[in-house]
Write an enzyme that holds these catalytic residues in place. Structure first.
Site, PDB file in Angstrom:
ATOM      1  N   ASP A  53      18.424 -52.276  66.776  1.00  0.00           N
ATOM      2  CA  ASP A  53      19.557 -53.045  66.253  1.00  0.00           C
ATOM      3  C   ASP A  53      19.046 -54.337  65.626  1.00  0.00           C
ATOM      4  O   ASP A  53      18.471 -55.183  66.301  1.00  0.00           O
ATOM      5  CB  ASP A  53      20.520 -53.368  67.407  1.00  0.00           C
ATOM      6  CG  ASP A  53      21.930 -53.660  66.936  1.00  0.00           C
ATOM      7  OD1 ASP A  53      22.075 -54.360  65.925  1.00  0.00           O
ATOM      8  OD2 ASP A  53      22.881 -53.189  67.570  1.00  0.00           O
ATOM      9  N   ASP A  54      19.210 -54.465  64.298  1.00  0.00           N
ATOM     10  CA  ASP A  54      18.844 -55.695  63.575  1.00  0.00           C
ATOM     11  C   ASP A  54      17.338 -55.928  63.520  1.00  0.00           C
ATOM     12  O   ASP A  54      16.892 -57.088  63.443  1.00  0.00           O
ATOM     13  CB  ASP A  54      19.488 -56.936  64.216  1.00  0.00           C
ATOM     14  CG  ASP A  54      20.993 -57.008  64.045  1.00  0.00           C
ATOM     15  OD1 ASP A  54      21.565 -56.099  63.434  1.00  0.00           O
ATOM     16  OD2 ASP A  54      21.591 -57.991  64.537  1.00  0.00           O
ATOM     17  N   CYS A  89      25.999 -53.616  61.323  1.00  0.00           N
ATOM     18  CA  CYS A  89      25.811 -52.546  62.304  1.00  0.00           C
ATOM     19  C   CYS A  89      26.659 -51.294  62.069  1.00  0.00           C
ATOM     20  O   CYS A  89      26.140 -50.226  61.772  1.00  0.00           O
ATOM     21  CB  CYS A  89      26.088 -53.091  63.700  1.00  0.00           C
ATOM     22  SG  CYS A  89      25.210 -54.615  64.093  1.00  0.00           S
ATOM     23  N   ASP A 348      19.428 -50.230  62.238  1.00  0.00           N
ATOM     24  CA  ASP A 348      20.639 -50.139  61.423  1.00  0.00           C
ATOM     25  C   ASP A 348      20.566 -51.019  60.182  1.00  0.00           C
ATOM     26  O   ASP A 348      20.988 -50.633  59.090  1.00  0.00           O
ATOM     27  CB  ASP A 348      21.896 -50.441  62.246  1.00  0.00           C
ATOM     28  CG  ASP A 348      21.777 -51.662  63.140  1.00  0.00           C
ATOM     29  OD1 ASP A 348      20.796 -52.432  63.000  1.00  0.00           O
ATOM     30  OD2 ASP A 348      22.670 -51.861  63.988  1.00  0.00           O
ATOM     31  N   ASN A 349      20.023 -52.227  60.333  1.00  0.00           N
ATOM     32  CA  ASN A 349      19.888 -53.156  59.212  1.00  0.00           C
ATOM     33  C   ASN A 349      18.793 -54.151  59.549  1.00  0.00           C
ATOM     34  O   ASN A 349      18.308 -54.202  60.679  1.00  0.00           O
ATOM     35  CB  ASN A 349      21.213 -53.899  58.947  1.00  0.00           C
ATOM     36  CG  ASN A 349      21.828 -54.473  60.207  1.00  0.00           C
ATOM     37  OD1 ASN A 349      22.736 -53.889  60.794  1.00  0.00           O
ATOM     38  ND2 ASN A 349      21.314 -55.608  60.669  1.00  0.00           N
TER      39      ASN A 349
END
Length: 616
Positions: A53-54, A89, A348-349
């Site tokens: 995540d991130d 997200c 996700d990003n």
């Protein structure tokens, strides 16, 4: 592809897929997606998909995970030009699991009305995403960790996420609370793990699902989604609808407290002298970008010191993910299934901290936010290779279906990623060279502390459409914001995106790629015009929508002088009518399907360009 209101040449021979009725249809043969690994050796391979995540690529997070390097990077291929298409997200995860751009899923935010788990359900996507299709191919499917935002302790069973043989989901409002997480297994009620580190809890659950999947004696897909290195968030919201009224948005400080991620105690002491890489775009002396980004003040030293601490906490938190990956690989090996298992590792990003004077966050179109890690190891995949082909999140579902032996779906906005060294080499000249980037709504400063009295936690008007295009001799980012400001960066000469060539104060080059500067802009704008509302194969082969005769396949081809009038005068330009928090078509200006033209020299005659649908 038959466009209502889009021109086609009189007498032009159309492929069958082009001539079908309706809005955009796949161009050409959508099923031609290369080899099918599942057919090799006669046994369907397993798939493990690890989604952080991130996680950043441009702040060198991969340099601090030695076990991931040992087990994945050295044993597989790193795709260094992999991009998310929406840098936040939930929309990114939905695109990843459906193979569709956010403007087609219409999941564009993390909370209702425009995003989150309730929007995923309302869009009918619970019946049409990756685990459903894999089960149809005979796979057992498992998932643990974060699925979507606004998937909560109250709505987890209304309905349950479909398509999973076994699941253990992290739930809001505790998803980002590292030491107070709640998981919900299969159809059991949620269970609190207060006092235990979230990633360590997830690691145990992941190993349990590996054991369960192997016992089931069939091919399996296992999704593992730790929240690291996302910021720590103490929240009291349950995915409430925030509404559409810009003037009545809730104060984020009332329901969410942001802070640095929290590492496991065994990792707290690490990296005490490490700092954010001081790249040229780190807290620059002069403002960069466009719109609200260009109004940012330079960060003071107290702010920078805090951001360095935030960065170190991210690296420390990733150590638990590093250990998780190693334990999963070792467990697969113990069961004797590692050699027949593909392992994907991505996020996700991306993330920025201090680049362009920005405090910790994402949601922007800069490389830090959209260019992210993707590593794949498995049968037939080259070891220790770094690939420079362009890949995106909407390519991942087609890739996984291809591995499972399933055909390419016509509604996919991406195409299967070449996996072997030979496939990569064979597709270098034919693979798409672009990424469609899009965002709606607001940007959030996640750093916990705000060091400027004028700084707001939420920044509105962060709605934009953009494209990345990387080909032979060119490397551009082009965007149009909802206030109709424009950006262009030539990353061949400006890799840190310092100089927006379309800002009024910038000195524009007279030529680019051997032609006048404005001619390149006209081509990029037309390409974005197609991509901002594309569907199916049009998203993969957008030049074919502009040139249905098939004689233009890339930007170089489109720069031909005979296309000048078409691009510079006849084609509509990308623009917005107004800024909105979500994807509302009538706010987004001209639409290619209704307002665009296509190049048809034979039909246009002396006008050397496009004709309207009605004229045809």
């Amino acid at each position: 592809m038959r466009f209502s209101g889009v021109a086609l040449a009189a007498g032009l021979q159309l492929p069958t897929a082009l001539a079908s009725h309706g809005s955009q249809k796949p161009l050409g043969d959508a099923g031609d997606q290369g080899t099918t690994p599942a057919t090799k050796g006669g046994k369907q391979p397993n798939i493990v998909f690890i989604l952080t995540d991130d996680q950043d690529l441009h702040m060198n997070s991969l340099d601090y995970v030695p076990l991931i390097k040992k087990h994945l990077i050295d044993k597989g291929t790193l795709y260094k030009r992999h991009y998310c298409t929406t840098a936040i997200c939930c929309p990114a995860r939905v695109s990843l699991l459906t193979g569709q751009q956010a403007h087609n899923t219409n999941v564009t935010d993390v909370n209702p009305p425009h995003g989150g788990y309730p929007k995923f359900i309302n869009q009918g996507l619970n019946k049409a995403y990756l685990p459903i299709w894999l089960q149809e191919a005979g796979y057992n499917t498992y998932y643990t960790g974060k699925l979507f935002n606004a998937h909560t302790v109250e709505n987890y069973n209304s309905p349950y996420p479909a398509g999973w043989n076994g699941s253990d989901f992290l739930l809001d409002p505790y998803t980002y609370n590292y030491l107070n997480s709640s998981f919900q297994r299969n159809q059991d009620p949620p269970k609190s793990y207060e006092g235990f580190h979230s990633v360590d809890v997830l690691a145990e659950k992941s190993l349990g699902f590996v054991d369960e999947a192997v016992r089931a004696n069939g091919p399996f897909f296992l999704g593992i989604a730790p929240v690291a290195p996302h910021s720590n968030v103490e929240s009291n919201t349950l995915g409430d609808d925030i509404g559409d009224d810009w003037g009545k948005l809730p104060d984020i400080e009332d329901f969410a407290k942001f802070g640095p991620p929290v590492p496991a105690k065994r990792h707290e002491h690490l990296f005490k002298d490490v700092k954010i890489p001081r790249t040229p775009n780190f807290n620059p002396d002069k403002p960069t970008g466009a719109n609200w980004v260009r109004l940012r003040k330079k960060l003071n030293q107290e702010n920078i010191d805090y951001n360095d601490h935030f960065y170190r906490q991210r690296l420390r938190t990733l150590q638990s993910v590093d250990e998780l990956v190693a334990s999963v690989v070792e467990r697969l090996a113990e069961h004797g299934v590692l050699d027949n298992t593909y392992i994907f590792y991505t996020t996700d990003n991306g993330y920025h901290i201090s680049q362009h004077r920005l405090n910790p966050g994402k949601e922007c179109g800069f490389e830090e936010d959209i260019n992210i890690p993707l590593i794949i190891r498995g049968p037939g995949i080259a070891k220790g290779v770094v690939s420079e082909i362009v890949t995106t999140h909407v390519d991942l579902a087609p890739t996984i279906l291809n591995i499972a032996g399933l055909p390419h779906r016509a509604d996919f906005d991406g195409e299967a990623i070449p996996l072997s060294q030979k496939e990569i080499e064979d597709t270098v000249k034919t693979r798409h060279e672009h990424v469609t980037v899009e965002f709606w709504g607001f940007a959030v400063s996640e750093g916990g502390k705000l060091f400027d009295k004028d700084e707001e936690r939420l920044t509105l008007n962060n709605t934009y459409k953009a494209l990345r295009i990387i080909g032979k001799d060119y490397n551009f980012y082009y965007s149009v914001w909802c206030n109709n400001e424009h950006e262009l960066y030539d990353l061949s000469t400006d890799p840190y995106q310092i100089n927006n060539l379309l800002h009024p104060t910038s000195t524009k080059p007279k030529t680019l790629l051997g032609v006048e500067f404005h001619k390149v802009i006209a081509r990029l704008d037309s390409l974005l015009f197609v991509l901002k509302s594309c569907k199916g194969r049009t998203c993969i082969r957008p030049w074919e929508a502009l040139h249905p005769q098939g004689n233009v396949a890339n930007l170089h081809d489109a720069l031909g002088k005979r296309f000048d009038v078409f691009y510079e005068s006849q084609q509509k330009k990308v623009s917005y009518d107004r800024c909105e928090l979500g994807y509302i078509v009538d706010a987004e200006g001209p639409q290619f399907e209704k307002d665009g033209v296509v190049f048809t020299a034979e039909a246009a005659g002396y006008r050397r360009g496009g004709i309207s649908w009605s004229e045809w």
